[in-house]
Write an enzyme that holds these catalytic residues in place. Structure first.
Site, short mmCIF file in Angstrom:
data_model
loop_
_atom_site.label_atom_id
_atom_site.label_comp_id
_atom_site.label_asym_id
_atom_site.label_seq_id
_atom_site.Cartn_x
_atom_site.Cartn_y
_atom_site.Cartn_z
N ASP A 172 5.86 2.77 1.84
CA ASP A 172 5.09 1.54 2.05
C ASP A 172 4.37 1.70 3.38
O ASP A 172 4.99 1.76 4.44
CB ASP A 172 6.07 0.35 2.11
CG ASP A 172 5.34 -0.98 2.27
OD1 ASP A 172 4.15 -0.98 2.68
OD2 ASP A 172 5.98 -2.03 1.99
N HIS A 173 3.03 1.78 3.30
CA HIS A 173 2.26 2.09 4.50
C HIS A 173 2.33 0.99 5.56
O HIS A 173 1.99 1.20 6.72
CB HIS A 173 0.80 2.37 4.12
CG HIS A 173 0.16 3.44 4.96
ND1 HIS A 173 0.40 3.59 6.31
CD2 HIS A 173 -0.70 4.43 4.62
CE1 HIS A 173 -0.28 4.60 6.78
NE2 HIS A 173 -0.96 5.15 5.78
N ARG A 174 2.77 -0.21 5.14
CA ARG A 174 2.90 -1.29 6.12
C ARG A 174 4.05 -0.99 7.08
O ARG A 174 4.07 -1.46 8.21
CB ARG A 174 3.18 -2.63 5.41
CG ARG A 174 2.01 -3.08 4.53
CD ARG A 174 2.39 -4.28 3.69
NE ARG A 174 3.57 -4.03 2.85
CZ ARG A 174 4.02 -4.88 1.94
NH1 ARG A 174 3.41 -6.04 1.76
NH2 ARG A 174 5.09 -4.59 1.23
N LEU A 220 5.69 2.40 7.17
CA LEU A 220 5.71 3.82 7.56
C LEU A 220 4.31 4.40 7.61
O LEU A 220 3.45 4.01 6.82
CB LEU A 220 6.52 4.61 6.52
CG LEU A 220 7.99 4.24 6.36
CD1 LEU A 220 8.59 5.02 5.20
CD2 LEU A 220 8.74 4.56 7.65
N PRO A 226 0.86 -1.19 0.00
CA PRO A 226 0.00 0.00 0.00
C PRO A 226 0.89 1.24 0.00
O PRO A 226 1.66 1.45 0.93
CB PRO A 226 -0.79 -0.14 1.31
CG PRO A 226 -0.03 -1.11 2.16
CD PRO A 226 0.84 -1.93 1.27
#
Lengths: 421, 341
Positions: A393-395, A397, A219
């Protein structure tokens, strides 16, 4: 009797091409000797022997694609007895001895070309007889054609694609040259030209596609900041004038590499990667720099960049880019990156978003420096700015974490002494 | 046109020649009273009598030698050796005498002799009774070697062999005897040394002969459904070899696979590969490939025997590798040679 198998030479490697044997059957080999060369998805690597003995049998021909762990050769004591082949129809995996291999290009020297040949350093031009003949018939220099056959052999399909591409170009030019004031029919390409031409995939293109598809699983979110770069540009010209006699030439990318590396020290979350069920925070700061090649994209890495001086970084990025274009990067030189920079400024792109280079957590997209008006102390002035966009990468950060890094980076870029101190 | 078996086509051809020419005689093991181990000579003893259809002792060197002598004195003997594997006993007669007499004695006498032999594997007859030794004969100047794959060719080539003035080795594959096909009535003669294009195609040529031709045609039918157009060249004659037809086909398709029932090393495929290097080099888009029998004495056990003999799957695998190696795609439009598909 020890077998030599296709080694795993990189994280992304699933198979390799045994591109060249440097030893032949019957040669005595020692541990550590280089037996041959392997083209992996991004580089040419050496195949080392782990054993002493006699190279008894080469099991694959040059140009064969072999999966990791599959046998390539057999090392023994030189006294193995011949046994009947296994009871299966014999495939043609017969290796001509070195003396019997005649260079397909031996009939005439290959003319030097202006274009950069992928890995053209010492590689022979491989071509099927039919492809060579058709290329000559259509006045094409085989050296300008990308071979997609085994080991990069040029086959007729490659020549056809090159001819079709040339036809398309010609008909496009013909179309542009049409007078527009005569109400003529729109120009159609001759019917023999297909509407689309199949472009064979290079190994690099194939890997790029696979890796970036993997990346799409992450994501993404994007943060953009505007950086005032008058000071940085000023600083860069001073450095380059002052140290020109030492051959130092610093680019915008070099400054951004060092700025990112130093800023990452205080933002370890950004220097991390997603590992499926956990996050790995990397101790070393290795900055990848995306380099565009004719046949695809490659990201050489400046390792431990935060501990390297600006001139060291400048020398390294230059040599890495040259090696990338010559296709001589070693595996170490393009692996282990922890953060990547992609600069399209030289192509006049104002700003863009880059796709993360997995498994890294972030990538920084650098646009072109542009002039803009701004108000300072009630007066209208102009300044040069750079738009930088970080894809995260939202996983790994969150917005706030990424924003903190980005605003620190902005401050550093606007105050160039802090880049070098 | 009548549809008959390969066996019947041979029987018809022998009967026709015995009828046409009084000098034609048959000699061999069990061909008379027993009517042939594989019933190829059924009814001939009854029809033509023991003067023309002679049972021999199990002494291959003796009766092949007798046939050579008869041929030198004007007869046209057709010898049946019970299996190709027994011809090893008669090798000296075949190679040192039948093949050389015309040349060694300045052309004073031809040797118009036919030696018919069933052979090949796949019948669970074990290693010594299942061989494909065609290249042993095809290597020898002075012999002619034919290996028909269809009932029609069996008749046409046997008529031609009996009428030819040179010694002809006539190879029959056991697994073909019961195959059926259309065979013209009456005179149906082929020219020795001419291959046949058994199926026309544009993308790849399979060069083959005898039993393997039936495999190649089946594979060509299967691959046609995928839009892959395979040309099958049936050599029919291994000596003289019709190099021109082989090269012409590959000059058209640019890719070649040889499918052969004999062992790979020094086999028919090796000769064809060399022929293509000499006659079609500039037209090849990929190396010539061979599919042949495993290099082992043929096992007796059925699964092992089947594994050792080349089959449709082996051929398809190699064809796909070859097409991949030259980046073939069935739908590609080619500015060099506009597709005829």
């Amino acid at each position: 009797m020890p077998e030599v198998v296709m080694p795993r030479l990189s994280d992304t490697m699933e198979e390799g091409v045994l591109s060249r044997w440097l030893k032949k059957e019957g040669d005595a080999v020692r541990q550590g000797d280089v037996l041959g060369e392997i083209d992996t998805d991004k580089a040419t690597m050496e195949l080392e022997s782990f054993d002493d003995g006699i190279l008894e049998k080469l099991l694959v021909q040059e140009g064969t694609t072999v999966a990791i762990g599959q046998p390539l050769a057999v090392i023994g004591d030189g006294h193995s007895t011949a046994r009947p082949e296994p009871a299966a129809p014999a495939p043609d995996s017969i290796i001509p001895s070195a003396q019997e291999v005649t260079s397909p290009a031996a009939s005439k020297p290959v003319p030097a070309t202006t274009g950069v040949q992928p890995g053209a350093g010492s590689r022979r031009l491989l071509s099927s007889p039919l492809a060579r003949r058709e290329a000559a018939r259509h006045g094409l220099d085989p050296a300008t054609i990308t071979g997609t056959g085994p080991g990069g052999r040029i086959v007729r399909a490659d020549v056809s694609a090159a001819i079709a591409a040339a036809e398309v170009d010609r008909s496009r030019l013909a179309g542009q040259a049409q007078p527009t004031d005569q109400g003529t029919q729109p120009v159609r390409p001759p019917s023999s030209v297909p509407d689309s031409v199949e472009v064979p995939l290079t190994q690099v293109r194939r890997v790029t596609a696979r890796r970036l598809t993997e990346s799409a699983a992450a994501p993404h979110f994007y943060l953009t900041v505007v950086v005032g770069v008058d000071a940085m540009f000023q600083f860069r010209s001073e450095v380059n004038e002052r140290f020109a006699d030492q051959g130092i030439k610093v680019s915008v990318t070099d400054l951004v590499v060092r700025a990112c590396a130093v800023t990452l020290r205080s933002h370890p979350q950004v220097n991390s990667s997603w590992a499926g069920d956990r996050i790995l925070a990397h101790r070393r700061i290795n900055i990848g720099v995306a380099v565009a090649l004719n046949e695809g994209l490659i990201v050489p890495v400046v390792t431990g960049a935060d501990a390297k001086s600006l001139d060291q970084i400048a020398a390294e990025t230059r040599s890495l880019a040259e090696k990338a274009r010559a296709g001589t990067l070693t595996l170490q030189e393009f692996s282990g990156g922890t953060f990547t920079i992609s600069n399209l400024g030289m192509f006049g792109i104002d700003n863009f978003t880059a796709v993360i280079n997995p498994p890294e957590a972030a990538i920084l997209a650098v646009g072109a420096a542009t002039e803009e008006p701004f108000v300072e102390d009630g007066e209208l002035r102009s300044r040069r700015i750079l738009k930088i966009t970080m894809t995260s990468d939202h996983r790994v950060l969150d917005g706030a974490t990424a924003a903190a890094f980005l605003s620190d980076l902005k401050r550093r870029l606007e105050d160039p002494l802090r880049i070098v101190i | 046109m009548p549809v008959i078996t390969y066996r019947q086509a041979l029987n018809d051809a022998l009967r026709a020649e015995l009828t046409r020419d009084d000098n034609v005689i048959l000699l061999g093991e069990e061909i008379g009273i027993f009517e042939g181990s594989y019933k190829i000579t059924a009814g001939l003893l009854a029809e033509f009598g023991p003067e023309r259809v002679r049972d021999t002792p199990i002494a291959e060197e003796g009766f092949v030698g007798a046939a050579i002598g008869a041929a030198m004195l004007g007869m046209r003997p057709v010898v049946e050796i019970m299996t190709l594997n027994f011809s090893l006993i008669a090798m000296d007669q075949i190679i040192n005498h039948a093949a050389k007499i015309y040349g060694m004695f300045g052309g004073q006498t031809p040797v118009p002799l036919v030696i018919r032999m069933p052979g090949g594997g796949g019948q669970q007859l074990a290693a010594t009774h299942s061989q494909n030794l065609e290249v042993w004969f095809a290597h020898v100047p002075g012999l002619k070697v034919v290996a028909p794959s269809t009932p029609a060719d069996a008749k046409a080539l046997l008529l031609a062999a009996i009428r030819d003035n040179d010694p002809v080795i006539f190879l029959e594959n056991l697994s073909l005897y019961n195959t059926k096909g259309e065979v013209p009535d009456g005179e149906h003669v082929a020219e020795l040394g001419k291959a046949a294009v058994a199926r026309k195609g544009t993308d790849l040529t399979v060069i083959t002969y005898s039993r393997a031709t039936t495999v190649a045609l089946e594979v060509a039918r299967q691959l046609a459904e995928e839009g892959i157009s395979i040309e099958v060249v049936d050599l029919r004659s291994l000596r003289p070899l019709d190099r021109e037809t082989v090269c012409a086909s590959v000059r058209k398709t640019s890719r070649a696979v040889v499918l052969e029932d004999d062992w790979l090393s020094y086999g028919v495929g090796a000769e064809i590969s060399a022929t293509l290097m000499e006659g079609a080099f500039d037209y090849l888009d990929a190396p010539v490939r061979r599919v042949a029998a495993a290099e082992v004495p043929l096992p007796y056990a059925k699964p092992l025997e089947l594994a050792a003999l080349p089959d449709a799957n082996d051929l398809i695998k190699v064809i796909r590798e070859l097409l991949d190696a030259s980046r073939f795609s069935p739908a590609a439009t080619d500015p060099i040679a506009p597709a005829t598909r």
